[in-house]
Design a protein around this motif. Structure first.
Motif, PDB file in Angstrom:
ATOM      1  N   GLN A 115      -9.112  90.470 -18.137  1.00 16.33           N
ATOM      2  CA  GLN A 115      -8.161  89.453 -17.699  1.00 16.33           C
ATOM      3  C   GLN A 115      -8.594  88.033 -18.084  1.00 16.33           C
ATOM      4  OE1 GLN A 115      -6.885  90.110 -13.647  1.00 16.33           O
ATOM      5  NE2 GLN A 115      -6.889  92.318 -13.923  1.00 16.33           N
ATOM      6  N   ILE A 134       0.358  92.448 -15.883  1.00 17.82           N
ATOM      7  CA  ILE A 134      -0.707  92.847 -14.938  1.00 17.82           C
ATOM      8  C   ILE A 134      -0.282  92.536 -13.509  1.00 17.82           C
ATOM      9  CG2 ILE A 134      -3.080  92.362 -14.165  1.00 17.82           C
ATOM     10  CD1 ILE A 134      -3.827  91.981 -17.095  1.00 17.82           C
ATOM     11  N   GLU A 166       0.551  91.053 -22.414  1.00 16.19           N
ATOM     12  CA  GLU A 166      -0.194  91.972 -21.555  1.00 16.19           C
ATOM     13  C   GLU A 166      -0.525  91.325 -20.208  1.00 16.19           C
ATOM     14  OE1 GLU A 166      -0.428  95.006 -22.657  1.00 16.19           O
ATOM     15  OE2 GLU A 166      -1.442  95.770 -20.880  1.00 16.19           O
ATOM     16  N   ARG A 215      -4.935  94.852 -26.053  1.00  9.33           N
ATOM     17  CA  ARG A 215      -4.326  95.105 -24.728  1.00  9.33           C
ATOM     18  C   ARG A 215      -5.342  95.679 -23.740  1.00  9.33           C
ATOM     19  NH1 ARG A 215       1.116  94.367 -24.593  1.00  9.33           N
ATOM     20  NH2 ARG A 215       2.134  94.193 -26.614  1.00  9.33           N
ATOM     21  N   GLN A 216      -6.169  96.588 -24.217  1.00 12.18           N
ATOM     22  CA  GLN A 216      -7.182  97.187 -23.334  1.00 12.18           C
ATOM     23  C   GLN A 216      -8.181  96.128 -22.859  1.00 12.18           C
ATOM     24  OE1 GLN A 216      -8.637 100.411 -25.765  1.00 12.18           O
ATOM     25  NE2 GLN A 216      -7.204 101.879 -24.880  1.00 12.18           N
ATOM     26  N   ARG A 247      -6.535  93.883 -20.241  1.00 14.40           N
ATOM     27  CA  ARG A 247      -6.442  94.596 -18.950  1.00 14.40           C
ATOM     28  C   ARG A 247      -7.799  94.604 -18.242  1.00 14.40           C
ATOM     29  NH1 ARG A 247      -1.758  97.004 -16.715  1.00 14.40           N
ATOM     30  NH2 ARG A 247      -0.204  96.441 -18.236  1.00 14.40           N
TER      31      ARG A 247
END
Ligand code: FES
Length: 57
Positions: free
Chosen positions: A22, A57, A53, A15-16, A19
């Motif tokens: 992208q 965004i 995720e 997930r990090q 983020r």
């Protein structure tokens, strides 16, 4: 929770990375996190986490 046991990658790590970078595709995500590079069993779950995720965004 570990998603990729072969490489010790957690859902949080995926997930990090999503983020931060992208990624436009799963292949692109793999440039940043080596998920699914060995047995491949985690690919489906990792892809779902990436999509989830990206949708937030
Ligand atoms: Fe991810 Fe094996 S669990 S490559």
């Amino acid at each position: 929770m570990y998603i990729c046991l072969c490489n010790g990658i957690s859902d949080k790590t995926i997930r990090q990375a999503v983020r931060k970078h992208q990624p436009q595709s799963f292949q692109q995500l793999r440039k940043f996190v080596p998920v699914g590079t060995q047995c491949g069993k985690c690919v489906r779950a990792a892809r779902e986490i990436m999509q989830d995720e990206l949708s937030q965004i």
